[in-house]
Write an enzyme that holds these catalytic residues in place. Structure first.
Site, mmCIF file in Angstrom:
data_model
loop_
_atom_site.group_PDB
_atom_site.id
_atom_site.type_symbol
_atom_site.label_atom_id
_atom_site.label_comp_id
_atom_site.label_asym_id
_atom_site.label_seq_id
_atom_site.Cartn_x
_atom_site.Cartn_y
_atom_site.Cartn_z
ATOM 1 C CB SER A 115 -1.014 -0.261 1.135
ATOM 2 O OG SER A 115 -1.964 0.814 1.190
ATOM 3 C CG ASN A 116 -0.376 4.660 -1.341
ATOM 4 O OD1 ASN A 116 -1.197 5.295 -0.715
ATOM 5 N ND2 ASN A 116 -1.048 3.966 -2.346
ATOM 6 N NE ARG A 117 5.683 6.953 4.121
ATOM 7 C CZ ARG A 117 6.041 6.187 5.173
ATOM 8 N NH1 ARG A 117 5.073 6.154 6.106
ATOM 9 N NH2 ARG A 117 7.111 5.272 5.139
ATOM 10 C CB SER A 118 -3.045 7.587 0.117
ATOM 11 O OG SER A 118 -4.250 8.616 0.234
ATOM 12 C CB ALA B 222 -2.434 7.239 -3.337
#
Ligand code: C5P
Length: 221
Positions: free
Chosen positions: A29-32, A96
């Site tokens: 995943s990502n930091r959004s 994102a």
């Protein structure tokens, strides 16, 4: 809501990160945080629109009066967006979306038998590009989070994906993701505007006002 700049318009928004499963307990995943997309949903609602928010996993309350469709993966987000694209006037891709997902999802938790483990990844569907090429298509707005050459990459993305508007934000240490404030520069085929640095809520209101103006000028009434 009747007098707002988006009165009676149907607005579809994506927000948050996506999660791409590796096995039953792990994901990429990502930091959004989803803050920008949620602020846009609220601002669009306050501008009189009927709003559907397709959201990846975030820890934010649903904005009042907004229908939230919860998804996890890019594939699920794609499916939920494409099921609604024919019924919206404006699409804003603020999510994102993960660019790559594991080719296979292990059925059981991966064990740490080996010192090295390779994950093979495959491109996820580009939701924004799919919306922009759909016919009939909504007024299509994308985001470009860039760490360098922000204006050049944003203009390139606007043209390449065939968008009506793109909002670019410089990201990096201390900027962009998972923060309450942001900086937005907006580009469209015939112009551009600097929306400044402000809270995501304030920028969302400015961007929604601009979308209302541009949408009106494209004579889609
Ligand atoms: O090409 P890039 O990922 O930088 O483009 C960012 C924009 O495209 C954002 O508006 C994002 O929501 C959207 N996007 C998408 N589906 C993807 C990748 C990006 O909708 N798979």
């Amino acid at each position: 809501w009747r007098g707002g700049p988006l009165a009676g318009r149907r607005v579809l928004i994506t927000a948050g990160p996506t999660r791409e499963a590796i096995d039953p307990v792990r994901f990429l995943s990502n930091r959004s945080s989803g803050k920008m997309g949620y602020a846009l949903a609220q601002a669009a609602r306050e501008a009189g629109a009927e709003v559907v928010l397709v959201s990846g996993p975030v820890s934010l309350p649903s904005p009042a009066g907004v229908a939230v469709v919860a998804v996890e993966s890019a594939a699920q987000m794609y499916e939920q967006v494409m099921a609604r694209v024919a019924d919206c006037d404006v699409f804003i891709g603020a999510a994102a979306v993960a660019d790559y997902a594991p080719v296979t999802v292990a059925g059981q938790k991966l064990k740490k038998h080996r010192d090295r483990l390779q994950l093979e990844l495959v491109r996820t569907p580009d939701i924004l590009a799919a919306v922009a090429t759909h016919r009939p298509r909504p007024f299509t707005v994308g985001f470009a989070a860039e760490t360098e050459r922000v204006r050049e990459y944003a203009r390139d993305k606007l043209a390449r994906k065939g968008l009506d508007l793109i909002a670019a934000n410089p990201v990096g240490p201390g900027q962009g993701f998972d923060r309450d404030d942001n900086t937005l520069w907006v580009f469209w085929p015939g112009g551009e505007r600097d929306l400044g640095t402000a809270s995501k809520k304030a920028l969302a209101r400015r961007l929604i006002t601009l979308i209302g103006e541009r949408y009106g000028q494209e004579n889609r009434t």
